[in-house]
Design a protein around this motif. Structure first.
Motif, mmCIF file in Angstrom:
data_model
loop_
_atom_site.group_PDB
_atom_site.id
_atom_site.type_symbol
_atom_site.label_atom_id
_atom_site.label_comp_id
_atom_site.label_asym_id
_atom_site.label_seq_id
_atom_site.Cartn_x
_atom_site.Cartn_y
_atom_site.Cartn_z
ATOM 1 N N LEU A 1 79.320 48.631 58.571
ATOM 2 C CA LEU A 1 79.776 49.668 57.618
ATOM 3 C C LEU A 1 79.407 50.968 58.369
ATOM 4 N N ALA A 2 79.916 52.081 58.298
ATOM 5 C CA ALA A 2 79.515 53.367 58.691
ATOM 6 C C ALA A 2 79.517 54.395 57.787
ATOM 7 N N SER A 3 78.724 54.959 57.119
ATOM 8 C CA SER A 3 78.714 55.737 55.854
ATOM 9 C C SER A 3 77.731 57.032 55.993
ATOM 10 N N LEU A 4 78.189 58.058 55.660
ATOM 11 C CA LEU A 4 77.656 59.512 55.687
ATOM 12 C C LEU A 4 76.579 59.451 54.869
ATOM 13 N N LEU B 1 74.086 59.832 59.434
ATOM 14 C CA LEU B 1 75.198 58.511 59.599
ATOM 15 C C LEU B 1 74.283 57.299 59.449
ATOM 16 N N GLU C 1 74.590 53.397 59.912
ATOM 17 C CA GLU C 1 75.497 52.566 60.635
ATOM 18 C C GLU C 1 75.099 50.908 60.274
ATOM 19 N N VAL C 2 75.812 50.092 59.770
ATOM 20 C CA VAL C 2 75.369 48.673 59.588
ATOM 21 C C VAL C 2 76.103 48.127 60.713
ATOM 22 N N TYR D 1 84.540 47.826 61.421
ATOM 23 C CA TYR D 1 83.743 48.707 60.593
ATOM 24 C C TYR D 1 84.134 48.942 59.242
ATOM 25 N N LYS D 2 83.501 49.295 58.298
ATOM 26 C CA LYS D 2 84.218 49.753 57.038
ATOM 27 C C LYS D 2 83.453 51.241 57.152
ATOM 28 N N PHE D 3 84.409 52.188 56.950
ATOM 29 C CA PHE D 3 84.036 53.656 57.177
ATOM 30 C C PHE D 3 84.240 54.388 55.618
ATOM 31 N N GLU D 4 82.836 54.847 55.398
ATOM 32 C CA GLU D 4 82.831 55.386 53.966
ATOM 33 C C GLU D 4 82.371 57.006 54.355
ATOM 34 N N PRO D 5 83.105 58.036 53.682
ATOM 35 C CA PRO D 5 84.215 58.005 53.011
ATOM 36 C C PRO D 5 85.409 57.631 53.650
ATOM 37 N N VAL E 1 83.727 60.498 59.266
ATOM 38 C CA VAL E 1 82.683 60.136 60.138
ATOM 39 C C VAL E 1 82.635 60.811 61.597
ATOM 40 N N ARG F 1 81.339 64.415 61.234
ATOM 41 C CA ARG F 1 79.613 64.329 61.450
ATOM 42 C C ARG F 1 79.104 64.211 62.658
ATOM 43 N N VAL F 2 79.700 63.095 63.202
ATOM 44 C CA VAL F 2 79.049 62.511 64.577
ATOM 45 C C VAL F 2 79.320 63.794 65.671
#
Lengths: 141, 261
Positions: free
Chosen positions: A41-44, A68, A70-71, B179-183, B188, B191-192
């Motif tokens: 998972l990547a989440s803000l 961020l 990151e899992v 990956y699962k990207f949220e939102p 992402v 931000r990065v």
């Protein structure tokens, strides 16, 4: 069950790394707790407090700003944050001042430009998070 | 001065090492996003062919006495500026020396930042990175280049030009899985990418700072050595002159005595 390997990284340094049994952070969609076996998972991240439960059962408390989460697979967690501070590092007094300044700034520029209002609001939010963590950390000691 | 420079150099190299993990992880994330959504683009990843100007961020020191440190990087930056045409270059000077030199050569200096290299601080550097990517996003600049001195070792430092924007991910490297990207993947990236630009600028500052202090250390060492050599020569000459005058006085006294007898 396997443990989580986590790293909390800011542009300046690696703030904290090690193994944990669980890790809770504020993301933009709300608070989440990551346990071993989580899907990638990547989440803000939102500015807020972060809790890491270490192998010894101790709880580490940190204030992180936006970033961020990151899992990765194999239970690896990477947190890229603009700033992150452990509760021990936070000095209450310094934060009180920063908080007051942020609140004043907010009062002054309300009704003005939306953009600067948003940045001041983000600033306030971050300082408040740092404050909460510092207070909690002190109480625990 | 030599010892002061040596300790500042060590501090800067340690800071460089500490900031590497962030860059590595941020790139890995970006590669992961782009792999999972190859159709995705971001303004910071695309060149701006419409713009005519380029921005050069030049890292030098504020003060001299650092051997060839400023000279070398300014020469490299000027060569690049001349290649693209001085009119097409705008300069953001971190450290006074570079901005002064480029201004004299006829380039437009759009911003000056000084006193960053004495005690580099990440938050002090943020405005530099911000000016760079905001100008780039507005389409003012075709690209943004970092001109800094790469710290290779205490003895070797090399001027380097590195394209900061548009960012070019090296897709050859691995990293990235489902990956699962949220939102969402684009958020992402949003931000990065800016954080990465800031970190890369920060890196350039640290490299430049380490180089500056290394160069200053060498310059101070050779200055001390030269002063010691000069002192030895002067002491020798002084002793010779003193011996000559003593000999002469004795000769005069004994000459006078002989004349009286």
């Amino acid at each position: 069950m396997k443990n989580l390997t986590y790293k909390i990284i800011t542009p300046e340094r690696v703030v904290l790394e090690g193994e944990a049994t669980s890790l809770s952070v504020m993301t933009e969609d709300g608070e989440i707790t990551v346990l071993p076996g989580h899907i990638p998972l990547a989440s803000l991240l939102k500015a807020g407090e972060m809790r890491v439960r270490t192998l010894e059962g101790k709880e580490e408390l940190l204030a992180v700003s936006t970033g961020l989460l990151e899992v990765k697979k194999n239970n690896q967690i990477v947190i890229l944050a603009n700033t992150a501070e452990r509760s021990e590092e936070l000095e209450l007094e310094k934060i009180e001042t920063a908080k007051r300044l942020a609140e004043e700034a907010l009062k002054n520029i309300r009704n003005r430009e939306d953009v600067s209002f948003a940045s001041a609001a983000a600033h306030l939010e971050r300082e408040l998070a740092r404050y909460r963590v510092a207070v909690k950390g002190q109480r625990r000691r | 001065m030599e010892l002061v420079a040596a300790s500042k150099m060590r501090r800067a190299t340690a800071a460089t090492m500490r900031s590497r993990p962030y860059t590595r992880e941020a790139w890995a994330t970006i590669r992961a996003v782009l792999r999972s959504a190859p159709e995705l683009t971001h303004p910071l990843l695309k060149a701006k062919p419409m713009a005519t100007k380029s921005l050069l961020i030049l890292f030098t020191s504020d003060r001299g006495l650092a051997g060839g440190f400023n000279v070398n990087i300014i020469r490299a930056a000027l060569a690049e500026a001349r290649r693209q045409g001085l009119k097409n270059i705008e300069v953001l000077g971190v450290g006074r020396r570079g901005a002064d030199a480029l201004e004299r050569a006829g380039a437009k200096v759009v911003g000056r930042f000084s006193a960053l290299s004495n005690n580099p601080n990440f938050t002090d550097l943020l405005p530099v990175a911000r000016m760079a990517f905001e100008g780039f996003l507005k389409g003012e600049y075709r690209n943004v280049t970092l001109a800094y001195t790469d710290f290779i070792s205490g003895i070797t430092q090399k001027p380097r030009l590195h394209e900061l924007l548009p960012l070019t991910p090296d897709m050859e490297k691995n990293g990235g899985m489902d990956y699962k990207f949220e939102p969402s993947p684009i958020r992402v990236l949003d931000r990065v990418l800016p954080a990465l630009v800031e970190t890369m600028t920060w890196h350039a500052l640290l490299e430049s700072t380490a180089s500056e202090h290394a160069a200053r250390m060498m310059a101070m060492k050779s200055a001390s050595d030269a002063a010691k050599d000069m002192l030895d020569t002067l002491t020798f000459t002084y002793n010779q002159a003193r011996q000559a005058s003593i000999t002469q006085e004795i000769a005069e006294i004994s000459g006078g005595k002989a004349a009286l007898e």
